[in-house]
Design an enzyme around this catalytic site. Structure first.
Site, PDB file in Angstrom:
ATOM      1  N   GLN A   1       5.553   0.914   4.420  1.00 36.58           N
ATOM      2  CA  GLN A   1       6.652   1.804   4.011  1.00 36.58           C
ATOM      3  C   GLN A   1       6.898   2.858   5.087  1.00 36.58           C
ATOM      4  O   GLN A   1       8.034   3.201   5.402  1.00 36.58           O
ATOM      5  CB  GLN A   1       6.311   2.519   2.696  1.00 36.58           C
ATOM      6  CG  GLN A   1       5.949   1.613   1.533  1.00 36.58           C
ATOM      7  CD  GLN A   1       7.071   0.709   1.086  1.00 36.58           C
ATOM      8  OE1 GLN A   1       8.246   1.080   1.197  1.00 36.58           O
ATOM      9  NE2 GLN A   1       6.740  -0.475   0.631  1.00 36.58           N
TER      10      GLN A   1
ATOM     11  N   ARG B   1      10.935  -1.209  -5.088  1.00 39.17           N
ATOM     12  CA  ARG B   1       9.991  -0.278  -4.472  1.00 39.17           C
ATOM     13  C   ARG B   1      10.008   1.061  -5.188  1.00 39.17           C
ATOM     14  O   ARG B   1       8.974   1.695  -5.369  1.00 39.17           O
ATOM     15  CB  ARG B   1      10.291  -0.115  -2.984  1.00 39.17           C
ATOM     16  CG  ARG B   1       9.895  -1.348  -2.233  1.00 39.17           C
ATOM     17  CD  ARG B   1       9.988  -1.219  -0.724  1.00 39.17           C
ATOM     18  NE  ARG B   1       9.221  -2.330  -0.153  1.00 39.17           N
ATOM     19  CZ  ARG B   1       9.259  -2.712   1.121  1.00 39.17           C
ATOM     20  NH1 ARG B   1      10.022  -2.060   1.978  1.00 39.17           N
ATOM     21  NH2 ARG B   1       8.538  -3.731   1.536  1.00 39.17           N
TER      22      ARG B   1
ATOM     23  N   TYR C   1       0.437  -2.881  -3.041  1.00 41.54           N
ATOM     24  CA  TYR C   1       1.409  -3.982  -3.221  1.00 41.54           C
ATOM     25  C   TYR C   1       2.855  -3.535  -3.013  1.00 41.54           C
ATOM     26  O   TYR C   1       3.115  -2.374  -2.772  1.00 41.54           O
ATOM     27  CB  TYR C   1       1.190  -4.756  -4.511  1.00 41.54           C
ATOM     28  CG  TYR C   1       1.276  -4.095  -5.871  1.00 41.54           C
ATOM     29  CD1 TYR C   1       1.849  -2.866  -6.084  1.00 41.54           C
ATOM     30  CD2 TYR C   1       0.766  -4.786  -6.989  1.00 41.54           C
ATOM     31  CE1 TYR C   1       1.918  -2.328  -7.355  1.00 41.54           C
ATOM     32  CE2 TYR C   1       0.833  -4.258  -8.266  1.00 41.54           C
ATOM     33  CZ  TYR C   1       1.414  -3.015  -8.441  1.00 41.54           C
ATOM     34  OH  TYR C   1       1.488  -2.495  -9.693  1.00 41.54           O
ATOM     35  N   GLU C   2       3.746  -4.504  -3.042  1.00 40.36           N
ATOM     36  CA  GLU C   2       5.181  -4.252  -2.771  1.00 40.36           C
ATOM     37  C   GLU C   2       5.381  -3.636  -1.386  1.00 40.36           C
ATOM     38  O   GLU C   2       6.253  -2.801  -1.177  1.00 40.36           O
ATOM     39  CB  GLU C   2       5.743  -3.352  -3.883  1.00 40.36           C
ATOM     40  CG  GLU C   2       7.253  -3.311  -3.992  1.00 40.36           C
ATOM     41  CD  GLU C   2       7.861  -4.627  -4.440  1.00 40.36           C
ATOM     42  OE1 GLU C   2       7.185  -5.419  -5.123  1.00 40.36           O
ATOM     43  OE2 GLU C   2       9.021  -4.889  -4.075  1.00 40.36           O
ATOM     44  N   GLY C   3       4.557  -4.077  -0.405  1.00 36.54           N
ATOM     45  CA  GLY C   3       4.555  -3.481   0.939  1.00 36.54           C
ATOM     46  C   GLY C   3       3.599  -2.308   0.953  1.00 36.54           C
ATOM     47  O   GLY C   3       3.847  -1.319   0.268  1.00 36.54           O
TER      48      GLY C   3
END
Lengths: 589, 589
Positions: B448, B297, B441-443
């Site tokens: 977050q 992240r 992306y990536e959460g």
């Protein structure tokens, strides 16, 4: 593929209920015969059909295909020609045009609803029409009777189209330094030479002829903005009988490859001694352009609202449909594997932000349109003067704030989709790409902000702002909902305006250092006024259609609680002044 | 075409001077032999060369060409293969990898500088490497010795690449509902079946083999997130001698057409009984994934900083070069037709905003990288524990705030160019399109924010935040510059955190209603801490290179005066609570 359904109920709400368009039209002679509530509704219904069923379906395919360019000629994407044919047959180009030359003479406050639908459906397609309408405004206001009679009816009818040729490779914002030349000819015409860039619709295959309005300099014209004249330069010459003659010395050199509005041809235009006709007076070309600017800037601003509305419709539908995770308060759709994401607070925050900004913008566009109508058609000089001042003050706010918040809304509408928002399939990413240009063209939003603060507030000594403030205070005295936070925000706007007027005397950079943030403060206060007015109407009418009006009141509450506070930070930043902007030398950047 | 020059002087400033990397490395046994200031500088110099000269020149051509897809196989754009060859030969994939398996074992605080350069040069190219690095982290932390020995050296070397296969058509954020299945086989392997979407680098032609990490459910696994296991699934089977064997039952079904990162293959991957190997324990797949999340992240967040830096470099150069209008204080470049636009206050405001956010982000990335290094390599349990808590707390802030402010910066960098920012030629519009995905992306950044406020603050009882606050207060006691506004902002962060902890008890939607704005408040306070630290160092060293350090102090002043006040509005909006989000029913949207 996403659908677009014009928000007719919401449009009627602002047009008829909040701003009482029909009552105004009835008392203005030029409009009384042309339009009433029923006519307006019929036009809106028809507009909804043509934008939703004919033009919106070409939006994504137009983006995929883009415009073609071969041997100096632009081709529009598949389907555009046929759609244009239907569009022109409906008389839509001349919707707000001068009836003396074939326009429909509809009020601007109605036209802005149509413009919103058009941009929501297809930004690229819209531009072919928007530039024509703008071109007609300038011709109608400044050209000779002969030029008007020859050109206006054919542009209003959509047989021909118009462009605005201002920018040159070295001159965008700073039009005072353009190099295009106009040589007077023996027959009273001019030979126009030069290169213009970023010309929307500079060439296309939708119309038989294209009418360019070109800024150029006469020989021995004074330097700077006061030495610029405006010329009408047709792509093909027009014979005395109205038929088309030879091709003029105008050519499209190339088309730009852009982030978005890919189905709109953005052209480099070369004028090689092309025959042109003076529009307005010599060396008064910029002034002639500015006549139409208030109309055009409002329209371009509406691109921001249209894109935001389209993005909102898609996002709200997706949020009701997409199942992902459970509500924090416990499962809602127990029979499904997860709850629709509209249960999640942050998804609602995003949707409500879009809603509050888009509906606030629609109301404000209608309000400014109404002021334009009063200033144009009104018969009371005092009322006209006040309306004109409001138009001048509020137009830069509308253009920049609609498009800045338009980008915000489109980005939020894309975010609601998660990863699906980033791929082309759902259309949300195209809206972000298409709306982005509206912050740049027709005068960047930075330039709008300078116009607002420098010219319309500071140089005006705050007089126009005082008219706006008086109107808001008078409205608040009617015990309007949310009048307390509205009056507070208004007082802050007045206070920061006053402070900036003082700073401007001492610091030449005070205006530019504050202008963009100032315009945003102004925008949020203006939207607060809009939301208070909408809430008042909704409250009054709530018994008739509780669901609809209660949603208005709820969105108003959201606006006041969660968006209006943005002025706090903006005010604090403005008060920091220009010092911290000038500590670095150019080389240190 | 824009150039990219890695900001080496700025990187050395944060790495060596502000956060004293070399002193830390010297006292941590695992790093002491691997790296010192000179090695770090040599790596940065080499990284600057490879990113600036080899990878950046492929950025626009890669965007224009995109990836190809034919007969199930992806082809990367022209030049990518050759560049990858040089890149892998330099050992860059394994820069921070485990030396026991061929990684270079460099500290994360150094690696983040490289990652920034790589994203600034070419987001699409970066992703082929970033996913490999992430994949290795998970394998290193959780896989068996046999899997590590077989796969890690070949991925670190760039011969093979890695992917992360999480998302399914109906399951993105909500991984608990995935449907991919894993059937245990007699030989201890598993047969993996299912469809995964949005798989970055799911197929490509850069490497001989691709190693997929796949989330799937075992038969009879419990429902929800606690029933998910992680599997390693190679594209081609690996023989006992390390040579490649038969093709596994994994195929790429299609590639997505996206807004940006067009040279990165985003694949639909079909697993049809593909042979896979369990990584970590059964049903503990999500936990295994989360081990690497803090590293990944942070890296993905850095895409925001990299794009912003590239956009800033272009915009600053353009602003020094482009002549348009005169300075408000009178002509500056009297020999030219107009002044360079860097004289105008609003252009400076845009550039300084970009600068302050990008440099603040770089410092924060380095700081979080340092905490990761301490937690990984430290030998003092208390220090490690504290660092681990800071990493957990600050990683969601880094990922979301870097990318949200990254979009803002890229949009500003585009705006500086006016119309030229919208056309492809100058590269600014590509940066906007490319950076946008990093918020998703990536959460998503919304996720977050929920992680930060829900898990890392409220569920943590504010303990980790207290560690961060103590550190800031201790720093302020050293008479740090700007400590007064920093302490004020910190107090506001603590107060709103405390208020939210109380609200969360009463209102299940309190966290989600506030989370995104709360993360932004946190981000601005964290950047204020960074700017105060950078200002302290700059003040101390100012005699050595006055121009450089004075620019740091000036940018710090700008940050405190004009950006930190953004917390005022955010706090006010947060305190409005969740009520206004829930007045509308789902149907009313």
């Amino acid at each position: 593929m996403p659908e677009f359904n014009a928000p007719l109920r919401d449009m009627r709400f602002v047009l008829h209920e909040v701003f009482q368009g029909p009552a105004l039209w009835a008392r203005l002679p030029a409009l009384a015969d042309a339009v009433d509530a029923e006519t307006a509704d019929a036009i809106l219904e028809e507009a909804a059909k043509i934008t939703g069923q004919l033009i919106a379906p070409l939006n994504r395919s137009g983006d995929e295909e883009g415009v073609g360019f071969e041997a100096g000629a632009v081709t529009t994407p598949e389907g555009f020609k046929e759609a244009w044919q239907t569009y022109r047959d409906g008389g839509w180009v001349g919707l707000a045009g001068n009836p003396a030359y074939g326009g429909m003479g509809m009020p601007k406050m109605l036209a802005v609803q149509f413009e919103e639908m058009l941009y929501a459906a297809n930004c690229s397609f819209s531009l072919y029409s928007a530039l024509s309408a703008g071109c007609c405004l300038a011709i109608d206001a400044h050209a000779s009777e002969a030029l008007k009679a020859t050109y206006l009816p054919r542009i209003y009818s959509g047989e021909w189209a118009g462009t605005m040729c201002l920018t040159e490779p070295h001159a965008g914002t700073d039009l005072g330094i353009i190099r295009s030349k106009a040589e007077p000819q023996a027959d009273g015409s001019y030979a126009i030479s030069g290169t213009k860039i970023f010309i929307t619709g500079g060439d296309q295959d939708l119309t038989e002829n294209i009418v360019h309005l070109v800024l150029a300099k006469l020989p021995d014209a004074p330097a700077g903005p006061k030495g610029i004249s405006l010329f009408l330069v047709p792509k093909r010459m027009v014979n005395a009988d109205g038929s088309l003659g030879q091709t003029n010395a105008v050519s499209c050199g190339s088309v730009e490859h852009k982030m978005g509005i890919k189905a709109s041809a953005t052209c480099v235009m070369n004028f090689d001694g092309a025959i042109g006709y003076l529009v307005g007076e010599e060396n008064r070309g910029l002034a002639a352009m500015f006549t139409m600017m208030n109309y055009e800037r409002l329209s371009i601003g509406i691109q921001g609202i249209g894109c935001a509305e389209a993005s909102y419709q898609n996002a709200a539908a997706y949020a009701r449909d997409r199942l992902q995770s459970r509500a924090a308060s416990g499962p809602q759709a127990k029979d499904k594997i997860a709850d629709p994401i509209i249960v999640h607070p942050d998804v609602r925050r995003m949707l409500l932000t879009m809603r509050a900004l888009t509906e606030g913008g629609r109301a404000f566009a209608t309000y400014v349109g109404q002021q334009l109508d009063i200033s144009k058609y009104g018969d009371d000089p005092a009322e006209c003067d006040s309306a004109q001042r409001l138009v001048a003050l509020l137009t830069p706010v509308a253009k920049a704030f609609f498009t800045d918040t338009g980008l915000e809304s489109c980005v939020l509408g894309q975010q609601v989709f998660g990863g699906h928002g980033y791929i082309r399939e759902w259309g949300q990413e195209q809206l972000v790409r298409d709306v982005r240009i509206a912050q740049i063209y027709e005068g960047t939003n930075g330039i709008q902000a300078l116009d607002l603060l420098g010219r319309k507030v500071v140089a005006d000594g705050g007089q126009s702002l005082a008219i706006f403030a008086r109107e808001i205070r008078a409205f608040c005295e009617t015990a309007a909902p949310f009048s307390e936070p509205l009056l507070q925000a208004l007082a802050q706007l007045e206070s920061i305006s006053q402070w900036l007027c003082q700073q401007a005397v001492k610091d030449p950079n005070a205006v530019g250092a504050a202008s963009v943030e100032y315009l945003h403060v102004f925008g949020y206060v203006a939207y607060a006024y809009m939301w208070s007015r909408m809430a008042a109407t909704a409250h009054e009418n709530r018994a008739q259609d509780p669901d609809f009006y209660q949603a208005k009141l709820a969105t108003a509450a959201f606006y006041f609680e969660r968006l209006l506070p943005r002025v706090l930070s903006l005010n604090a930043s403005i008060r920091a002044g220009s010092t911290s902007l000038y500590t670095l030398s150019a080389e240190q950047f």
